[in-house]
Design an enzyme around this catalytic site. Structure first.
Site, PDB file in Angstrom:
ATOM      1  CD  GLN A   1      13.369  48.518  67.864  1.00 27.09           C
ATOM      2  OE1 GLN A   1      14.372  48.253  68.516  1.00 27.09           O
ATOM      3  NE2 GLN A   1      12.415  49.316  68.316  1.00 27.09           N
TER       4      GLN A   1
ATOM      5  CG  HIS B   1      15.835  43.607  64.802  1.00 26.20           C
ATOM      6  ND1 HIS B   1      15.287  44.066  65.974  1.00 26.20           N
ATOM      7  CD2 HIS B   1      16.942  44.369  64.591  1.00 26.20           C
ATOM      8  CE1 HIS B   1      16.019  45.052  66.463  1.00 26.20           C
ATOM      9  NE2 HIS B   1      17.028  45.254  65.635  1.00 26.20           N
TER      10      HIS B   1
ATOM     11  CB  CYS C   1      22.696  30.954  46.847  1.00 30.13           C
ATOM     12  SG  CYS C   1      21.030  30.332  47.205  1.00 30.13           S
TER      13      CYS C   1
ATOM     14  CB  THR D   1      10.529  50.687  70.957  1.00 30.76           C
ATOM     15  OG1 THR D   1      11.922  50.369  71.072  1.00 30.76           O
ATOM     16  CG2 THR D   1      10.373  52.169  70.681  1.00 30.76           C
TER      17      THR D   1
ATOM     18  CG  ASN E   1       6.420  52.266  75.877  1.00 30.70           C
ATOM     19  OD1 ASN E   1       6.282  51.363  75.053  1.00 30.70           O
ATOM     20  ND2 ASN E   1       7.149  52.103  76.965  1.00 30.70           N
TER      21      ASN E   1
END
Length: 253
Positions: A107, A125, A136, A195, A220
């Site tokens: 992310q 992202h 273009c 996350t 985490n």
């Protein structure tokens, strides 16, 4: 669900040894360990010239004031220019040669995974070090642009370019989530690293993996909304925990 502060369970070690299809999803936490500002959580870090983070980084602002958006993202790239990948990034980069089918989904927009050697990263992202033509769709690398509000011009058509990132109110890059979801559906082992598991659709990837029978591991410092879904939760920083995983060299082709 098993929770550990430092140790890795025997089951997880065995699964890491035997797995061939592995998916890793990373979020802002692993980049924060390298010093990347999150611009979240209140305080001055969440404000740019009096505007909330969610406004200056929005599709609305892109339409209203493209030079201001460029000034904001050039400022952010200036903060990132001297930062280096940490041990967590390096460990993940090493894993790509250790499994037959390895997928890294991030992310983050800071390019630190690629700097550490990761290839074929699925960027949900976008990437702050690229610009994209509004007309273009041509892509341009931005390593030499660090400041100011000047809007780059497309080398192909001459139209304005924008940061090649997903802003608030925009859809993900075509095919990015679909590819990641297919890999999540097929993986045996899924790591969710750094996350909060609050941003969808990225947060649904470990859910997809779990429903398909994968062993889901969260790394985490704090528990998240995803923790109860995981088979194992390792409480700690990515740079401390990921280097603890090692594979028998006889299993690495």
């Amino acid at each position: 669900m098993q929770t550990a502060t430092a140790g890795i369970s025997r089951e997880l070690r065995d699964r890491f040894q035997s797995a061939t299809r592995v998916l890793v999803l990373t979020g802002a936490g692993i980049s924060a360990e390298s010093g990347v500002p999150t611009f979240r959580g209140g305080g001055n870090s969440a404000v740019w010239k009096g505007m909330p983070f969610e406004l200056i980084s929005s599709a609305q602002m892109l339409e209203r004031d493209l030079p201001a958006v460029w000034e904001w993202f050039n400022y952010r790239r200036g903060l990132l220019a001297s930062l280096k990948p940490n041990a967590g990034h390096v460990s993940i980069a090493q894993w790509q040669t250790q499994f037959g089918d390895f997928t890294l989904v991030t992310q983050n927009i800071d390019n630190l995974h690629q700097t550490s050697g990761s290839r074929d990263v699925i960027e949900l992202h976008g990437n702050i070090w690229r610009a994209r033509c509004v007309a273009c769709g041509a892509i341009k690398e931005l390593r030499d642009l660090y400041g100011g509000s000047q809007v780059p011009a497309c080398d192909l058509c001459g139209d304005s370019m924008r940061p090649d990132v997903v802003l608030f109110g925009e859809l993900l890059p075509p095919g990015a989530f679909e590819t990641a979801a297919a890999k999540a559906q097929d993986c045996e082992l899924c790591f969710v690293v750094g996350t909060s598991a609050l941003v969808y659709p990225a947060a649904s990837l470990p859910e997809i993996a779990s429903r398909a029978g994968a062993y889901v591991v969260e790394i985490n410092p704090e528990r998240t909304a995803l923790s109860d879904l995981c088979d194992e939760v390792l409480a700690g920083k990515a740079g401390d925990v990921l280097p603890l995983f090692t594979r028998d060299k006889s299993l690495i082709e």
